[in-house]
Scaffold this active site. Sequence first.
Site, PDB file in Angstrom:
ATOM      1  N   HIS A 153     -18.430  12.755   8.180  1.00  0.00           N
ATOM      2  CA  HIS A 153     -17.189  12.035   7.883  1.00  0.00           C
ATOM      3  C   HIS A 153     -16.071  13.024   7.594  1.00  0.00           C
ATOM      4  O   HIS A 153     -16.312  14.171   7.201  1.00  0.00           O
ATOM      5  CB  HIS A 153     -17.367  11.019   6.750  1.00  0.00           C
ATOM      6  CG  HIS A 153     -17.751  11.587   5.417  1.00  0.00           C
ATOM      7  ND1 HIS A 153     -16.826  12.088   4.536  1.00  0.00           N
ATOM      8  CD2 HIS A 153     -18.954  11.727   4.812  1.00  0.00           C
ATOM      9  CE1 HIS A 153     -17.448  12.506   3.444  1.00  0.00           C
ATOM     10  NE2 HIS A 153     -18.744  12.305   3.583  1.00  0.00           N
ATOM     11  N   ASP A 165     -13.210  12.266   5.655  1.00  0.00           N
ATOM     12  CA  ASP A 165     -12.461  12.093   4.407  1.00  0.00           C
ATOM     13  C   ASP A 165     -13.174  12.810   3.266  1.00  0.00           C
ATOM     14  O   ASP A 165     -14.351  13.173   3.373  1.00  0.00           O
ATOM     15  CB  ASP A 165     -12.270  10.604   4.075  1.00  0.00           C
ATOM     16  CG  ASP A 165     -13.579   9.845   3.901  1.00  0.00           C
ATOM     17  OD1 ASP A 165     -14.564  10.180   4.599  1.00  0.00           O
ATOM     18  OD2 ASP A 165     -13.633   8.921   3.065  1.00  0.00           O
ATOM     19  N   ASP A 192     -19.065  18.573   1.188  1.00  0.00           N
ATOM     20  CA  ASP A 192     -19.104  17.112   1.366  1.00  0.00           C
ATOM     21  C   ASP A 192     -17.831  16.675   2.057  1.00  0.00           C
ATOM     22  O   ASP A 192     -16.900  16.270   1.422  1.00  0.00           O
ATOM     23  CB  ASP A 192     -19.278  16.421   0.010  1.00  0.00           C
ATOM     24  CG  ASP A 192     -19.410  14.915   0.156  1.00  0.00           C
ATOM     25  OD1 ASP A 192     -19.544  14.426   1.294  1.00  0.00           O
ATOM     26  OD2 ASP A 192     -19.346  14.211  -0.873  1.00  0.00           O
ATOM     27  N   GLU A 227     -15.772   7.189   4.649  1.00  0.00           N
ATOM     28  CA  GLU A 227     -17.119   7.125   4.064  1.00  0.00           C
ATOM     29  C   GLU A 227     -17.067   7.056   2.543  1.00  0.00           C
ATOM     30  O   GLU A 227     -17.838   6.353   1.912  1.00  0.00           O
ATOM     31  CB  GLU A 227     -17.940   8.355   4.498  1.00  0.00           C
ATOM     32  CG  GLU A 227     -19.425   8.276   4.139  1.00  0.00           C
ATOM     33  CD  GLU A 227     -19.769   8.716   2.713  1.00  0.00           C
ATOM     34  OE1 GLU A 227     -20.853   8.325   2.229  1.00  0.00           O
ATOM     35  OE2 GLU A 227     -18.971   9.422   2.072  1.00  0.00           O
ATOM     36  N   GLU A 228     -16.134   7.792   1.973  1.00  0.00           N
ATOM     37  CA  GLU A 228     -16.095   7.884   0.509  1.00  0.00           C
ATOM     38  C   GLU A 228     -15.663   6.573  -0.153  1.00  0.00           C
ATOM     39  O   GLU A 228     -15.780   6.426  -1.360  1.00  0.00           O
ATOM     40  CB  GLU A 228     -15.170   9.035   0.072  1.00  0.00           C
ATOM     41  CG  GLU A 228     -15.622  10.419   0.559  1.00  0.00           C
ATOM     42  CD  GLU A 228     -16.934  10.893  -0.084  1.00  0.00           C
ATOM     43  OE1 GLU A 228     -17.512  10.143  -0.888  1.00  0.00           O
ATOM     44  OE2 GLU A 228     -17.373  12.014   0.247  1.00  0.00           O
ATOM     45  N   ASP A 266     -27.449  12.097   9.327  1.00  0.00           N
ATOM     46  CA  ASP A 266     -26.178  12.114   8.597  1.00  0.00           C
ATOM     47  C   ASP A 266     -26.274  13.110   7.437  1.00  0.00           C
ATOM     48  O   ASP A 266     -27.334  13.680   7.195  1.00  0.00           O
ATOM     49  CB  ASP A 266     -25.880  10.700   8.063  1.00  0.00           C
ATOM     50  CG  ASP A 266     -24.429  10.514   7.603  1.00  0.00           C
ATOM     51  OD1 ASP A 266     -23.607  11.438   7.788  1.00  0.00           O
ATOM     52  OD2 ASP A 266     -24.110   9.428   7.067  1.00  0.00           O
ATOM     53  N   HIS A 308     -18.409  16.126  -5.273  1.00  0.00           N
ATOM     54  CA  HIS A 308     -17.400  15.262  -5.908  1.00  0.00           C
ATOM     55  C   HIS A 308     -16.879  15.893  -7.203  1.00  0.00           C
ATOM     56  O   HIS A 308     -16.237  15.228  -7.998  1.00  0.00           O
ATOM     57  CB  HIS A 308     -17.944  13.854  -6.191  1.00  0.00           C
ATOM     58  CG  HIS A 308     -18.245  13.080  -4.938  1.00  0.00           C
ATOM     59  ND1 HIS A 308     -18.353  11.705  -4.921  1.00  0.00           N
ATOM     60  CD2 HIS A 308     -18.463  13.469  -3.667  1.00  0.00           C
ATOM     61  CE1 HIS A 308     -18.631  11.296  -3.688  1.00  0.00           C
ATOM     62  NE2 HIS A 308     -18.707  12.357  -2.914  1.00  0.00           N
TER      63      HIS A 308
HETATM   64 ZN   LIG Z   1     -20.080  12.707   1.948  1.00  0.00          ZN
END
Ligand SMILES: [Zn+2]
Length: 504
Positions: A129, A131, A161, A195-196, A222, A469
């Site tokens: 992803h 984003d 990520d 995705e987030e 993934d 994150h």
């Molecule tokens: Zn991710």
Amino acid sequence: MWDLVTAGKVALTLIVGLVSVVAGRALSCRRRRYRFSSADLSDADLEPASLRGSEDRLAQGLRIPTVSTSRDDPPPREQLLRYHQHLRDSFPTVFSSHAVTVEVVNELSLLLTVAGSEPQLSPYLLLSHMDVVPVVEEHWSWPPFDGLVQDGYIIGRGAIDVKQTTHAILESLERRLLAGDLPRRPLIVALGHDEEVSGREGAARIGHLLEQRGARPLFVLDEGITLMQGFFPGVRQPLAVVGVSEKGYLALEVTARGQAGHSSIPPVPTAVGRLARAVNRLHADPQPVLFGRGPEMELLRVMGPVASPPFRLVYANLWLFGAVLKRAFLKNPALRASVQTTTAVTVLKGGYKENVVPAHASAIINHRISPLQDRDDVMACDRNAISDPEMEFEVLHHSPASPISPYGEDDAPFGLLAGTVRQLYGDDVLTAPAVMVANTDTRHYLHLTDNVYRFNPIVLRPDQLGMFHGNDERISVENYHNCIRFYYRLMKNMESDAVVAQMP
Ligand SMILES: [Zn+2]
């Protein structure tokens, strides 16, 4: 007297027997033999020179703040379009090759279909992803969107990520197409843009589109769990942990009702009192511990042959040490979450004035559901724990846990991942399955295949977990280069004769 001697002899025989069984199993436990040996797999690797410049391209990608804030906010449209352009500029051959069809789905997601030179072969689907999550800039040691390459690290939000896999997939594809090495087998690359914040505008649309087209990929790969180093007692080398399932989600509102009244003469019982009792009971009597019934047993078993002596005894004798390991799992919140539906009371509501007893009070319970349970199981446990027939339950949000994808020695896609890891990191780096506690875009592709895997091919140590994150997100150049090599090898392996024969 004779009886005592006999009993002693019997006891001694039993002890000696037990010790020899335990030791025998520890000595004879063998590595998992997955379907593909090194001889079956391609030995092609990238030239070190061809990795040059890849870290700068990733760093430039990290400078584009493609931040998803919440489901209700619009996506960072302008930044996502800038990022698309950066990918087009960085991988010109991929984006202009006649072998690649590039589609923009729902304005902001990207879908690349690489036509194989043998189009009758089944495709496979690689996901990533574009984003990233927001940052708290003052907690960072470096500016989060400067895309620095410094002291062997590429630094910035999205470094692990998960812009690194977007870039790694495209880097390997670019190298191949540039060298005129057209993939033999068709390949689909799907890059979501939200995705987030659930993936419902990106991955969900792509998943739907692929279904309409009748795509049946051999497997989906993934982002997910990593090569984990230093997490498992007795195991020095990294262990490649592949997510074979994802926990489900259930948000429940439970409401207690009672008599309203003035606080000077409070009615008994009050709604607040009943709700408090319910919350207490939920914490005191949590959901069942399912240790021993999920992929955690295979993960422990896999470690046996490479663990240091005392731990080897334990991992090779799960029949004997299961109870000890279960206790260890329950002590560690992260491990516990992998073998149990978790329960967290997150919101409490009740009352509006300091001298009025409210007529109702409610709590929101947030459950993450084990793949061995469904919503009804979880709610039945809650009702049982609360044991108040008048308590009202309302489901606010629910998504089931994903099915557990196959991970046995005979399961070709899992074996292929294990083989690719072994090729890249050496024979001592083993691959094991686990349940993922977080969610990924895979939830939007579950209808396409039973083989859905979640793996982030980078080595991670316990002190680096907080970067997901969190603050100071970064990837070592070495890790990033291995990430590119992983996808390159995976692609080449999917085209090797032995793999084509097993998975046409
Ligand atoms: Zn991710």
